[in-house]
Motif scaffolding. Sequence first.
Motif, PDB file in Angstrom:
ATOM      1  N   ILE A 229       0.841  -1.199   0.000  1.00  0.00           N
ATOM      2  CA  ILE A 229       0.000   0.000   0.000  1.00  0.00           C
ATOM      3  C   ILE A 229       0.879   1.254   0.000  1.00  0.00           C
ATOM      4  O   ILE A 229       0.640   2.199  -0.755  1.00  0.00           O
ATOM      5  N   LYS A 230       1.920   1.258   0.829  1.00  0.00           N
ATOM      6  CA  LYS A 230       2.839   2.398   0.882  1.00  0.00           C
ATOM      7  C   LYS A 230       3.517   2.606  -0.473  1.00  0.00           C
ATOM      8  O   LYS A 230       3.625   3.739  -0.953  1.00  0.00           O
ATOM      9  N   LEU A 231       3.974   1.517  -1.078  1.00  0.00           N
ATOM     10  CA  LEU A 231       4.633   1.613  -2.380  1.00  0.00           C
ATOM     11  C   LEU A 231       3.664   2.119  -3.441  1.00  0.00           C
ATOM     12  O   LEU A 231       4.026   2.935  -4.290  1.00  0.00           O
ATOM     13  N   SER A 232       2.438   1.642  -3.374  1.00  0.00           N
ATOM     14  CA  SER A 232       1.418   2.064  -4.333  1.00  0.00           C
ATOM     15  C   SER A 232       1.164   3.563  -4.216  1.00  0.00           C
ATOM     16  O   SER A 232       1.097   4.273  -5.224  1.00  0.00           O
ATOM     17  N   ARG A 233       1.042   4.050  -3.004  1.00  0.00           N
ATOM     18  CA  ARG A 233       0.825   5.489  -2.780  1.00  0.00           C
ATOM     19  C   ARG A 233       2.031   6.303  -3.233  1.00  0.00           C
ATOM     20  O   ARG A 233       1.886   7.383  -3.798  1.00  0.00           O
ATOM     21  N   TYR A 234       3.209   5.790  -2.962  1.00  0.00           N
ATOM     22  CA  TYR A 234       4.450   6.459  -3.370  1.00  0.00           C
ATOM     23  C   TYR A 234       4.498   6.584  -4.897  1.00  0.00           C
ATOM     24  O   TYR A 234       4.760   7.663  -5.429  1.00  0.00           O
ATOM     25  N   CYS A 235       4.207   5.477  -5.591  1.00  0.00           N
ATOM     26  CA  CYS A 235       4.201   5.494  -7.062  1.00  0.00           C
ATOM     27  C   CYS A 235       3.124   6.429  -7.599  1.00  0.00           C
ATOM     28  O   CYS A 235       3.361   7.167  -8.558  1.00  0.00           O
ATOM     29  N   LYS A 236       1.973   6.409  -6.972  1.00  0.00           N
ATOM     30  CA  LYS A 236       0.885   7.296  -7.398  1.00  0.00           C
ATOM     31  C   LYS A 236       1.320   8.756  -7.272  1.00  0.00           C
ATOM     32  O   LYS A 236       1.052   9.582  -8.153  1.00  0.00           O
ATOM     33  N   GLY A 237       2.007   9.080  -6.187  1.00  0.00           N
ATOM     34  CA  GLY A 237       2.497  10.442  -5.983  1.00  0.00           C
ATOM     35  C   GLY A 237       3.492  10.853  -7.059  1.00  0.00           C
ATOM     36  O   GLY A 237       3.446  11.972  -7.570  1.00  0.00           O
ATOM     37  N   ILE A 238       4.370   9.940  -7.431  1.00  0.00           N
ATOM     38  CA  ILE A 238       5.346  10.233  -8.482  1.00  0.00           C
ATOM     39  C   ILE A 238       4.630  10.492  -9.803  1.00  0.00           C
ATOM     40  O   ILE A 238       4.947  11.440 -10.520  1.00  0.00           O
ATOM     41  N   VAL A 239       3.640   9.657 -10.120  1.00  0.00           N
ATOM     42  CA  VAL A 239       2.886   9.822 -11.371  1.00  0.00           C
ATOM     43  C   VAL A 239       2.126  11.148 -11.358  1.00  0.00           C
ATOM     44  O   VAL A 239       2.128  11.886 -12.354  1.00  0.00           O
ATOM     45  N   GLU A 240       1.503  11.478 -10.241  1.00  0.00           N
ATOM     46  CA  GLU A 240       0.760  12.741 -10.152  1.00  0.00           C
ATOM     47  C   GLU A 240       1.690  13.937 -10.313  1.00  0.00           C
ATOM     48  O   GLU A 240       1.349  14.906 -10.993  1.00  0.00           O
ATOM     49  N   ASP A 241       2.882  13.867  -9.701  1.00  0.00           N
ATOM     50  CA  ASP A 241       3.858  14.952  -9.853  1.00  0.00           C
ATOM     51  C   ASP A 241       4.298  15.077 -11.304  1.00  0.00           C
ATOM     52  O   ASP A 241       4.439  16.196 -11.824  1.00  0.00           O
ATOM     53  N   ALA A 242       4.522  13.949 -11.951  1.00  0.00           N
ATOM     54  CA  ALA A 242       4.928  13.973 -13.356  1.00  0.00           C
ATOM     55  C   ALA A 242       3.827  14.574 -14.226  1.00  0.00           C
ATOM     56  O   ALA A 242       4.101  15.370 -15.129  1.00  0.00           O
ATOM     57  N   GLU A 243       2.576  14.198 -13.944  1.00  0.00           N
ATOM     58  CA  GLU A 243       1.445  14.763 -14.703  1.00  0.00           C
ATOM     59  C   GLU A 243       1.373  16.282 -14.536  1.00  0.00           C
ATOM     60  O   GLU A 243       1.147  17.010 -15.505  1.00  0.00           O
ATOM     61  N   LYS A 244       1.569  16.753 -13.312  1.00  0.00           N
ATOM     62  CA  LYS A 244       1.548  18.199 -13.058  1.00  0.00           C
ATOM     63  C   LYS A 244       2.666  18.896 -13.821  1.00  0.00           C
ATOM     64  O   LYS A 244       2.458  19.972 -14.393  1.00  0.00           O
ATOM     65  N   THR A 245       3.845  18.288 -13.819  1.00  0.00           N
ATOM     66  CA  THR A 245       4.980  18.877 -14.521  1.00  0.00           C
ATOM     67  C   THR A 245       4.710  18.956 -16.019  1.00  0.00           C
ATOM     68  O   THR A 245       4.948  19.989 -16.651  1.00  0.00           O
ATOM     69  N   VAL A 246       4.195  17.859 -16.590  1.00  0.00           N
ATOM     70  CA  VAL A 246       3.905  17.835 -18.029  1.00  0.00           C
ATOM     71  C   VAL A 246       2.824  18.860 -18.363  1.00  0.00           C
ATOM     72  O   VAL A 246       2.946  19.614 -19.332  1.00  0.00           O
ATOM     73  N   THR A 247       1.786  18.926 -17.556  1.00  0.00           N
ATOM     74  CA  THR A 247       0.712  19.892 -17.788  1.00  0.00           C
ATOM     75  C   THR A 247       1.249  21.310 -17.744  1.00  0.00           C
ATOM     76  O   THR A 247       0.931  22.137 -18.600  1.00  0.00           O
ATOM     77  N   LYS A 248       2.102  21.589 -16.757  1.00  0.00           N
ATOM     78  CA  LYS A 248       2.694  22.923 -16.638  1.00  0.00           C
ATOM     79  C   LYS A 248       3.545  23.242 -17.863  1.00  0.00           C
ATOM     80  O   LYS A 248       3.467  24.338 -18.421  1.00  0.00           O
ATOM     81  N   MET A 249       4.344  22.270 -18.305  1.00  0.00           N
ATOM     82  CA  MET A 249       5.196  22.484 -19.477  1.00  0.00           C
ATOM     83  C   MET A 249       4.367  22.724 -20.733  1.00  0.00           C
ATOM     84  O   MET A 249       4.682  23.612 -21.524  1.00  0.00           O
ATOM     85  N   VAL A 250       3.296  21.949 -20.900  1.00  0.00           N
ATOM     86  CA  VAL A 250       2.430  22.118 -22.071  1.00  0.00           C
ATOM     87  C   VAL A 250       1.756  23.478 -22.029  1.00  0.00           C
ATOM     88  O   VAL A 250       1.700  24.183 -23.039  1.00  0.00           O
ATOM     89  N   ASN A 251       1.266  23.864 -20.864  1.00  0.00           N
ATOM     90  CA  ASN A 251       0.613  25.171 -20.730  1.00  0.00           C
ATOM     91  C   ASN A 251       1.591  26.309 -21.007  1.00  0.00           C
ATOM     92  O   ASN A 251       1.233  27.290 -21.658  1.00  0.00           O
ATOM     93  N   GLU A 252       2.816  26.184 -20.506  1.00  0.00           N
ATOM     94  CA  GLU A 252       3.825  27.210 -20.760  1.00  0.00           C
ATOM     95  C   GLU A 252       4.171  27.263 -22.248  1.00  0.00           C
ATOM     96  O   GLU A 252       4.323  28.338 -22.813  1.00  0.00           O
ATOM     97  N   GLU A 253       4.272  26.112 -22.883  1.00  0.00           N
ATOM     98  CA  GLU A 253       4.581  26.051 -24.315  1.00  0.00           C
ATOM     99  C   GLU A 253       3.447  26.680 -25.120  1.00  0.00           C
ATOM    100  O   GLU A 253       3.688  27.454 -26.042  1.00  0.00           O
ATOM    101  N   ASN A 254       2.212  26.357 -24.755  1.00  0.00           N
ATOM    102  CA  ASN A 254       1.063  26.947 -25.448  1.00  0.00           C
ATOM    103  C   ASN A 254       1.025  28.453 -25.248  1.00  0.00           C
ATOM    104  O   ASN A 254       0.732  29.203 -26.175  1.00  0.00           O
ATOM    105  N   SER A 255       1.342  28.902 -24.053  1.00  0.00           N
ATOM    106  CA  SER A 255       1.356  30.329 -23.761  1.00  0.00           C
ATOM    107  C   SER A 255       2.440  31.026 -24.576  1.00  0.00           C
ATOM    108  O   SER A 255       2.232  32.093 -25.129  1.00  0.00           O
TER     109      SER A 255
END
Length: 73
Positions: A39-65
């Motif tokens: 469960i701890k590992l699953s939450r840890y991995c989920k957090g990494i994926v969510e952080d990566a999604e936020k980073t990609v979204t931010k990069m795409v938004n900055e690129e579009n801007s």
Amino acid sequence: MEKDKTFDEAMKELETIVQQLEQGDVPLEEALDQFQEGIKLSRYCKGIVEDAEKTVTKMVNEENSTNLTDDSE
């Protein structure tokens, strides 16, 4: 669980735990400990994926801007 594990390391550990639990030959107390670690590992991995999604979204938004600003000149 160590917080400096890579995503791949954590996933590999999680896969190992799942395989062991699926085999069913782990004593109950150890199975519960493994389940909790899973469960701890699953939450840890989920957090990494969510952080990566936020980073990609931010990069795409900055690129579009940037593209919108460049196109208007």
